[in-house]
Design an enzyme around this catalytic site. Sequence first.
Site, short mmCIF file in Angstrom:
data_model
loop_
_atom_site.label_atom_id
_atom_site.label_comp_id
_atom_site.label_asym_id
_atom_site.label_seq_id
_atom_site.Cartn_x
_atom_site.Cartn_y
_atom_site.Cartn_z
N GLY A 48 -5.34 26.18 16.49
CA GLY A 48 -6.76 26.10 16.16
C GLY A 48 -7.67 27.14 16.79
N GLU A 102 -10.08 26.73 23.65
CA GLU A 102 -9.71 25.63 22.75
C GLU A 102 -10.60 25.64 21.51
OE1 GLU A 102 -7.71 23.42 21.98
OE2 GLU A 102 -6.79 22.39 23.67
N ASP A 106 -11.41 16.84 22.42
CA ASP A 106 -11.68 15.51 21.85
C ASP A 106 -11.52 14.50 23.00
OD1 ASP A 106 -11.05 13.00 20.50
OD2 ASP A 106 -10.66 14.08 18.67
N LYS A 134 -16.41 16.91 21.81
CA LYS A 134 -16.88 15.58 21.39
C LYS A 134 -17.10 14.74 22.64
CE LYS A 134 -14.23 15.33 17.04
NZ LYS A 134 -13.09 14.67 16.37
N PHE A 155 -14.41 13.35 12.53
CA PHE A 155 -13.33 14.30 12.28
C PHE A 155 -13.90 15.51 11.53
CE2 PHE A 155 -9.61 15.96 9.98
CZ PHE A 155 -8.81 16.20 11.08
N VAL A 156 -13.61 16.72 12.02
CA VAL A 156 -14.16 17.94 11.41
C VAL A 156 -13.06 18.95 11.12
CG1 VAL A 156 -16.45 17.72 12.46
CG2 VAL A 156 -14.65 18.93 13.70
N ASP A 162 -8.16 22.08 11.40
CA ASP A 162 -7.50 21.70 10.15
C ASP A 162 -7.38 20.20 9.96
OD1 ASP A 162 -5.50 21.34 12.23
OD2 ASP A 162 -4.06 21.12 10.60
N ARG A 168 -8.52 25.43 7.87
CA ARG A 168 -8.76 26.34 9.00
C ARG A 168 -9.58 27.55 8.59
NH1 ARG A 168 -5.41 24.61 13.18
NH2 ARG A 168 -3.35 23.87 12.60
P1 IMP Z 1 -7.54 16.04 22.55
O1 IMP Z 1 -6.23 16.12 23.32
O2 IMP Z 1 -7.81 14.63 22.11
O3 IMP Z 1 -8.71 16.63 23.31
O4 IMP Z 1 -7.35 16.83 21.21
C1 IMP Z 1 -7.21 18.17 21.18
C2 IMP Z 1 -6.61 18.66 19.88
O5 IMP Z 1 -6.72 17.69 18.82
C3 IMP Z 1 -7.39 19.86 19.40
O6 IMP Z 1 -6.88 21.05 19.94
C4 IMP Z 1 -7.24 19.77 17.89
O7 IMP Z 1 -6.05 20.42 17.49
C5 IMP Z 1 -7.10 18.30 17.61
N1 IMP Z 1 -8.38 17.69 17.15
C6 IMP Z 1 -9.20 16.86 17.83
N2 IMP Z 1 -10.28 16.50 17.10
C7 IMP Z 1 -10.14 17.13 15.90
C8 IMP Z 1 -10.97 17.18 14.72
O8 IMP Z 1 -12.04 16.58 14.59
N3 IMP Z 1 -10.49 17.96 13.71
C9 IMP Z 1 -9.32 18.65 13.77
N4 IMP Z 1 -8.54 18.64 14.87
C10 IMP Z 1 -8.94 17.89 15.94
#
Ligand code: IMP
Length: 179
Positions: A48, A102, A106, A134, A155-156, A162, A168
């Site tokens: 990403g 990054e 999330d 977020k 979700f975006v 993606d 993407r």
């Molecule tokens: P985390 O470990 O929950 O912080 O998630 C990190 C990874 O989840 C990011 O690098 C993204 O690849 C994916 N991700 C989290 N939220 C989204 C979203 O809203 N859209 C698409 N990918 C997401």
Amino acid sequence: MSRVHLHDLDFELFIPEAEVNEAVARVAAELNVKYVGKRPLFVGVLNGSFFFAAELLKRLTIECEITFVKVASYHGTSSTGKVTDLIGFNERIEGRDVVILEDIVDTGNTIVHILDLLRDRHPASMSIATLLFKPDAYKQQVTIDHVAIRIPNDFVVGSGLDHNGLGRNLPGIYRIIPN
Ligand code: IMP
């Protein structure tokens, strides 16, 4: 394009490309001051971050290097929190100022795991720059040093993000339309 259909889901334009670019330029300005004379190593987290990495680096005026790393943590539209080891990361980072790039933070599980893995290699410093954050979903204590755009817990896709491989390439950020 204000609406797109990807696989089974519909998305609407949420943040236009010009606004994304302005936000990236703000982060670049912060980094240009913070890392002047330090030759930082940027580590983009694939897949990403490719978009953010490119948009950010072309706005940096400092001497810097970039490399990419791959981890796997996400399936579908909610974070699983599972992170495997770093794939394809062979850089020597001992004594380097490292900036992790990054696409989105999330829950923060991925970034914290990456920080743990990189810390074992003794960098001089580590910081995090992300295109999207977020805050309502974030579960970790680590400060996210450089955030381009804070978004609600939706979700975006777009600008590198993606939905199961699609979206993407969309300029700007698109938000899921709940059905
Ligand atoms: P985390 O470990 O929950 O912080 O998630 C990190 C990874 O989840 C990011 O690098 C993204 O690849 C994916 N991700 C989290 N939220 C989204 C979203 O809203 N859209 C698409 N990918 C997401």
